[in-house]
Scaffold this active site. Structure first.
Site, PDB file in Angstrom:
ATOM      1  N   ARG A 182       0.825  -1.217   0.000  1.00  0.00           N
ATOM      2  CA  ARG A 182       0.000   0.000   0.000  1.00  0.00           C
ATOM      3  C   ARG A 182       0.860   1.268   0.000  1.00  0.00           C
ATOM      4  O   ARG A 182       0.532   2.261   0.636  1.00  0.00           O
ATOM      5  CB  ARG A 182      -0.962   0.014   1.195  1.00  0.00           C
ATOM      6  CG  ARG A 182      -1.866  -1.192   1.299  1.00  0.00           C
ATOM      7  CD  ARG A 182      -2.822  -1.337   0.112  1.00  0.00           C
ATOM      8  NE  ARG A 182      -3.594  -2.558   0.252  1.00  0.00           N
ATOM      9  CZ  ARG A 182      -3.234  -3.743  -0.215  1.00  0.00           C
ATOM     10  NH1 ARG A 182      -2.101  -3.864  -0.883  1.00  0.00           N
ATOM     11  NH2 ARG A 182      -3.989  -4.805  -0.052  1.00  0.00           N
ATOM     12  N   SER A 233     -11.162   0.513   3.414  1.00  0.00           N
ATOM     13  CA  SER A 233     -10.428   0.242   4.653  1.00  0.00           C
ATOM     14  C   SER A 233      -9.717   1.506   5.122  1.00  0.00           C
ATOM     15  O   SER A 233      -8.980   2.136   4.359  1.00  0.00           O
ATOM     16  CB  SER A 233      -9.399  -0.870   4.431  1.00  0.00           C
ATOM     17  OG  SER A 233     -10.037  -2.082   4.102  1.00  0.00           O
ATOM     18  N   GLU A 310      -4.796   4.074   5.932  1.00  0.00           N
ATOM     19  CA  GLU A 310      -4.728   3.709   4.519  1.00  0.00           C
ATOM     20  C   GLU A 310      -5.376   4.798   3.669  1.00  0.00           C
ATOM     21  O   GLU A 310      -4.939   5.062   2.560  1.00  0.00           O
ATOM     22  CB  GLU A 310      -5.418   2.364   4.274  1.00  0.00           C
ATOM     23  CG  GLU A 310      -5.274   1.869   2.854  1.00  0.00           C
ATOM     24  CD  GLU A 310      -5.630   0.408   2.694  1.00  0.00           C
ATOM     25  OE1 GLU A 310      -6.064   0.041   1.593  1.00  0.00           O
ATOM     26  OE2 GLU A 310      -5.477  -0.365   3.653  1.00  0.00           O
TER      27      GLU A 310
END
Length: 318
Positions: A182, A233, A310
């Protein structure tokens, strides 16, 4: 917090855009462009349709000393309630297209919508990108965060990334780019604009591909809040493991901290999947930010683990 852009500054800026025939819109509520449906009114959105217009608009930003931010699909983003101290750049035109280059290679514009784009590519009989058909947003944003799920990441497929940095065009291979879970170097380089990518896929069995698409879609639908406004998320999994070797998930830490269902204003930590914050209808960016801070503090108190966001912030969020 930066000062609000002046009327004269915006007037001269928009006049130059008109003279240069660069598409733009005034007074746009950014919330309508985000999956969270949160975000205030931005004075101008500039929507370049070709690479030369992107280069030109960067020159115009510099000429008028205009602060700017780039917005994609708005699916992994919390937008400020007052985005009035900058101009928004949003790619359009040819950046919304993808083309087959043959032999499993595809050129994909940064403004393509990931879900239908990668579904269509998969349904042409190419395998490896099925997981991306479950990820909302635009391809440019997926590149910036190295989007992934179900064991796959976008950079597993990328052959090259085309981008502008400080007005200069680059085409780089993944081996020339810093990336990880990520994360890519583009997250920390606000002067970089992703224009597109080339990916390479293998031919596959169409029945198996369709089955894989359905399986991943069903798994996604069963694990996320249904028909709720969210940004996906909120926290990254912390890369911490139990004694048995199994990874501890962010949602488990939230649940253990008793945070499931917590409400602030119009925002709620989802009772269905507590690594999601949902907009109940009247949420503000400040409401969501409050819950994010609450989670970070409470999880650290109960587990000693510091969670990292995130989702990205867009503009000033108190």
């Amino acid at each position: 917090m930066s000062p609000v852009l002046s009327e004269s500054q915006l007037r001269d800026f928009k006049h130059t855009l008109e003279s240069s025939k660069i598409p733009f819109r005034s007074e746009v509520r950014l919330g309508i462009l985000s999956s969270f449906k949160i975000g205030g009114v931005c004075p101008v959105i500039v929507e370049p349709e070709i690479s030369s217009q992107v280069s030109e608009i960067l020159h115009i930003f510099s000429k008028f000393d205009i602060p700017w931010k780039i917005l994609g699909g708005g699916s992994n983003l919390l937008i400020s309630d007052h985005p009035d101290n900058f101009v928004t750049l949003r790619l359009s035109g040819k950046f919304k297209e993808f083309v087959s280059l043959g032999d499993g290679k595809f050129k994909i514009g940064a403004a393509t919508n990931t879900t239908p784009t990668f579904r269509q590519i998969s349904q042409l009989g190419y395998t490896g990108a099925e997981f991306l058909s479950t990820i909302p947003g635009w391809t440019g944003g997926a590149v910036i965060q190295n989007a992934g799920c179900y064991g796959g990441e976008l950079f597993d497929l990328i052959e090259s990334v085309e981008f502008l940095r400080n007005g200069e065009m680059f085409v780089r291979k993944p081996s020339e780019i810093k990336y990880g879970y990520r994360f890519t170097e583009f997250l920390n380089q606000k002067d970089s604009i992703i224009l597109g990518i080339e990916i390479l896929l293998k031919e596959g069995n169409l029945e198996e591909i369709e089955s894989s698409l359905k399986d991943k879609r069903d798994r996604r639908n069963s694990s996320q809040p249904e028909n709720k406004k969210s940004a996906g998320s909120v926290f990254k999994n912390p890369k911490v493991f139990r004694e048995d070797g199994k990874e501890i998930k962010a949602w488990e830490l939230l649940d253990q901290a008793g945070l499931r269902g917590q409400i602030k204003g119009g925002a709620q930590i989802s009772p269905e999947h507590c690594n999601f914050i949902v907009n109940l209808g009247t949420a503000t960016a400040s409401d969501v930010h409050y819950l994010i801070d609450l989670v970070v503090d409470r999880v650290y108190q109960t587990s000693g683990i510091l969670l990292n966001r995130e989702i990205e912030f867009f503009g000033d969020i108190p």
